[in-house]
Design an enzyme around this catalytic site. Structure first.
Site, PDB file in Angstrom:
ATOM      1  N   TYR A 168       4.794   4.038  -5.757  1.00  0.00           N
ATOM      2  CA  TYR A 168       5.278   2.730  -6.187  1.00  0.00           C
ATOM      3  C   TYR A 168       6.690   2.388  -5.719  1.00  0.00           C
ATOM      4  O   TYR A 168       7.158   1.281  -5.959  1.00  0.00           O
ATOM      5  CB  TYR A 168       5.214   2.626  -7.715  1.00  0.00           C
ATOM      6  CG  TYR A 168       3.817   2.818  -8.245  1.00  0.00           C
ATOM      7  CD1 TYR A 168       2.838   1.863  -8.024  1.00  0.00           C
ATOM      8  CD2 TYR A 168       3.463   3.964  -8.946  1.00  0.00           C
ATOM      9  CE1 TYR A 168       1.540   2.033  -8.490  1.00  0.00           C
ATOM     10  CE2 TYR A 168       2.173   4.147  -9.422  1.00  0.00           C
ATOM     11  CZ  TYR A 168       1.223   3.180  -9.187  1.00  0.00           C
ATOM     12  OH  TYR A 168      -0.052   3.346  -9.649  1.00  0.00           O
TER      13      TYR A 168
ATOM     14  N   ASN B  68       0.961  -8.856 -11.693  1.00  0.00           N
ATOM     15  CA  ASN B  68       0.580  -7.491 -11.351  1.00  0.00           C
ATOM     16  C   ASN B  68      -0.039  -6.930 -12.626  1.00  0.00           C
ATOM     17  O   ASN B  68       0.673  -6.531 -13.546  1.00  0.00           O
ATOM     18  CB  ASN B  68       1.773  -6.650 -10.915  1.00  0.00           C
ATOM     19  CG  ASN B  68       1.356  -5.245 -10.501  1.00  0.00           C
ATOM     20  OD1 ASN B  68       0.293  -4.765 -10.875  1.00  0.00           O
ATOM     21  ND2 ASN B  68       2.210  -4.578  -9.736  1.00  0.00           N
TER      22      ASN B  68
ATOM     23  N   HIS C 131      -8.522  -3.195 -12.918  1.00  0.00           N
ATOM     24  CA  HIS C 131      -9.814  -2.543 -12.717  1.00  0.00           C
ATOM     25  C   HIS C 131     -10.682  -2.508 -13.971  1.00  0.00           C
ATOM     26  O   HIS C 131     -11.806  -2.023 -13.922  1.00  0.00           O
ATOM     27  CB  HIS C 131      -9.584  -1.107 -12.227  1.00  0.00           C
ATOM     28  CG  HIS C 131      -8.393  -0.988 -11.333  1.00  0.00           C
ATOM     29  ND1 HIS C 131      -8.365  -1.502 -10.055  1.00  0.00           N
ATOM     30  CD2 HIS C 131      -7.169  -0.444 -11.541  1.00  0.00           C
ATOM     31  CE1 HIS C 131      -7.176  -1.268  -9.517  1.00  0.00           C
ATOM     32  NE2 HIS C 131      -6.436  -0.636 -10.397  1.00  0.00           N
TER      33      HIS C 131
ATOM     34  N   ASP D 283     -10.882 -13.683 -17.819  1.00  0.00           N
ATOM     35  CA  ASP D 283     -11.322 -14.851 -18.572  1.00  0.00           C
ATOM     36  C   ASP D 283     -10.160 -15.777 -18.927  1.00  0.00           C
ATOM     37  O   ASP D 283     -10.285 -16.999 -18.831  1.00  0.00           O
ATOM     38  CB  ASP D 283     -12.067 -14.433 -19.836  1.00  0.00           C
ATOM     39  CG  ASP D 283     -13.448 -13.862 -19.554  1.00  0.00           C
ATOM     40  OD1 ASP D 283     -13.921 -13.959 -18.400  1.00  0.00           O
ATOM     41  OD2 ASP D 283     -14.050 -13.298 -20.496  1.00  0.00           O
TER      42      ASP D 283
ATOM     43  N   HIS E 154       0.111  -6.178  -6.026  1.00  0.00           N
ATOM     44  CA  HIS E 154       0.128  -4.730  -6.264  1.00  0.00           C
ATOM     45  C   HIS E 154       1.125  -4.098  -5.312  1.00  0.00           C
ATOM     46  O   HIS E 154       1.130  -4.414  -4.119  1.00  0.00           O
ATOM     47  CB  HIS E 154      -1.251  -4.113  -6.038  1.00  0.00           C
ATOM     48  CG  HIS E 154      -2.287  -4.660  -6.958  1.00  0.00           C
ATOM     49  ND1 HIS E 154      -2.387  -4.251  -8.267  1.00  0.00           N
ATOM     50  CD2 HIS E 154      -3.233  -5.612  -6.773  1.00  0.00           C
ATOM     51  CE1 HIS E 154      -3.367  -4.931  -8.844  1.00  0.00           C
ATOM     52  NE2 HIS E 154      -3.888  -5.769  -7.960  1.00  0.00           N
ATOM     53  N   LEU E 155       1.946  -3.212  -5.833  1.00  0.00           N
ATOM     54  CA  LEU E 155       2.924  -2.517  -4.998  1.00  0.00           C
ATOM     55  C   LEU E 155       2.245  -1.613  -3.983  1.00  0.00           C
ATOM     56  O   LEU E 155       2.638  -1.560  -2.821  1.00  0.00           O
ATOM     57  CB  LEU E 155       3.871  -1.695  -5.882  1.00  0.00           C
ATOM     58  CG  LEU E 155       4.768  -2.525  -6.797  1.00  0.00           C
ATOM     59  CD1 LEU E 155       5.258  -1.688  -7.957  1.00  0.00           C
ATOM     60  CD2 LEU E 155       5.918  -3.107  -6.009  1.00  0.00           C
ATOM     61  N   SER E 156       1.224  -0.900  -4.431  1.00  0.00           N
ATOM     62  CA  SER E 156       0.497   0.015  -3.543  1.00  0.00           C
ATOM     63  C   SER E 156      -0.742  -0.683  -3.000  1.00  0.00           C
ATOM     64  O   SER E 156      -1.177  -1.703  -3.533  1.00  0.00           O
ATOM     65  CB  SER E 156       0.093   1.285  -4.296  1.00  0.00           C
ATOM     66  OG  SER E 156      -0.871   0.988  -5.291  1.00  0.00           O
TER      67      SER E 156
ATOM     68  N   ARG F 248      -9.876   2.341  -8.251  1.00  0.00           N
ATOM     69  CA  ARG F 248      -8.802   1.349  -8.088  1.00  0.00           C
ATOM     70  C   ARG F 248      -9.135   0.276  -7.051  1.00  0.00           C
ATOM     71  O   ARG F 248      -8.391  -0.679  -6.882  1.00  0.00           O
ATOM     72  CB  ARG F 248      -7.498   2.031  -7.678  1.00  0.00           C
ATOM     73  CG  ARG F 248      -6.915   2.912  -8.748  1.00  0.00           C
ATOM     74  CD  ARG F 248      -5.525   3.379  -8.350  1.00  0.00           C
ATOM     75  NE  ARG F 248      -5.094   4.502  -9.133  1.00  0.00           N
ATOM     76  CZ  ARG F 248      -4.470   4.425 -10.301  1.00  0.00           C
ATOM     77  NH1 ARG F 248      -4.206   3.253 -10.834  1.00  0.00           N
ATOM     78  NH2 ARG F 248      -4.107   5.518 -10.938  1.00  0.00           N
TER      79      ARG F 248
END
Length: 149
Positions: free
Chosen positions: A26, A78, A84, A91, A104-106, A115
């Site tokens: 991260y 994020n 997941h 919703d 997402h950082l990664s 993931r």
């Protein structure tokens, strides 16, 4: 006088640990650093920016519902691990109908199999992953461009 554009940045579980948690995945940038940089960029573009982080799904949902009442124009989210697992986040985002970018950082597609699926991506305006903290800056730039069209 027209109202200033309003962008909300939502951070999910464990993102408060950025800078100290799995820095090989991260990075070393803290959440505070990310929010400070986004605030500077938003101010330079005359955009109102607010940030919110919670480790609790219901609190994230409540904040997104409030965003609709507050007249937020765009959300950058994020969702962390809720990416997941959370149909409820999906919703509420669909329900408030505020355009959003998932960040997402990664690169979630280079990680564990579980993931690789996102409950949000197919309803998002855009998805940015794998670019580290700069991904938030790119999401902000895209949001501002979209709002000011």
């Amino acid at each position: 006088m027209s109202k200033k554009a309003s962008i909300l940045v939502i951070q999910g579980p464990n993102l408060n640990l950025l800078g100290s948690r799995e820095s090989d995945v991260y990075g070393k940038t803290t959440l505070e650093d990310i929010h400070q940089k986004l605030g500077e960029l938003a101010t330079a573009q005359s955009v109102d920016l607010s940030t919110y982080q919670s480790n609790h799904e219901g609190e994230l949902i409540d904040r997104i519902q409030k965003a609709k009442q507050d007249g937020v124009d765009f959300i950058i989210i994020n969702p962390g691990a809720f990416t997941h697992t959370s149909v409820a986040l999906r919703d509420v985002l669909a329900g408030v109908a505020i355009p959003f970018t998932e960040v997402h950082l990664s690169n979630i597609h280079q990680r564990e199999e579980f993931r690789k699926h996102s409950y949000l991506s197919d309803i998002a305006t855009g998805v940015i992953c794998g670019l580290g903290a700069i991904g938030y800056e790119l999401a902000l730039q895209a949001a501002i461009t979209r709002i000011k069209k």
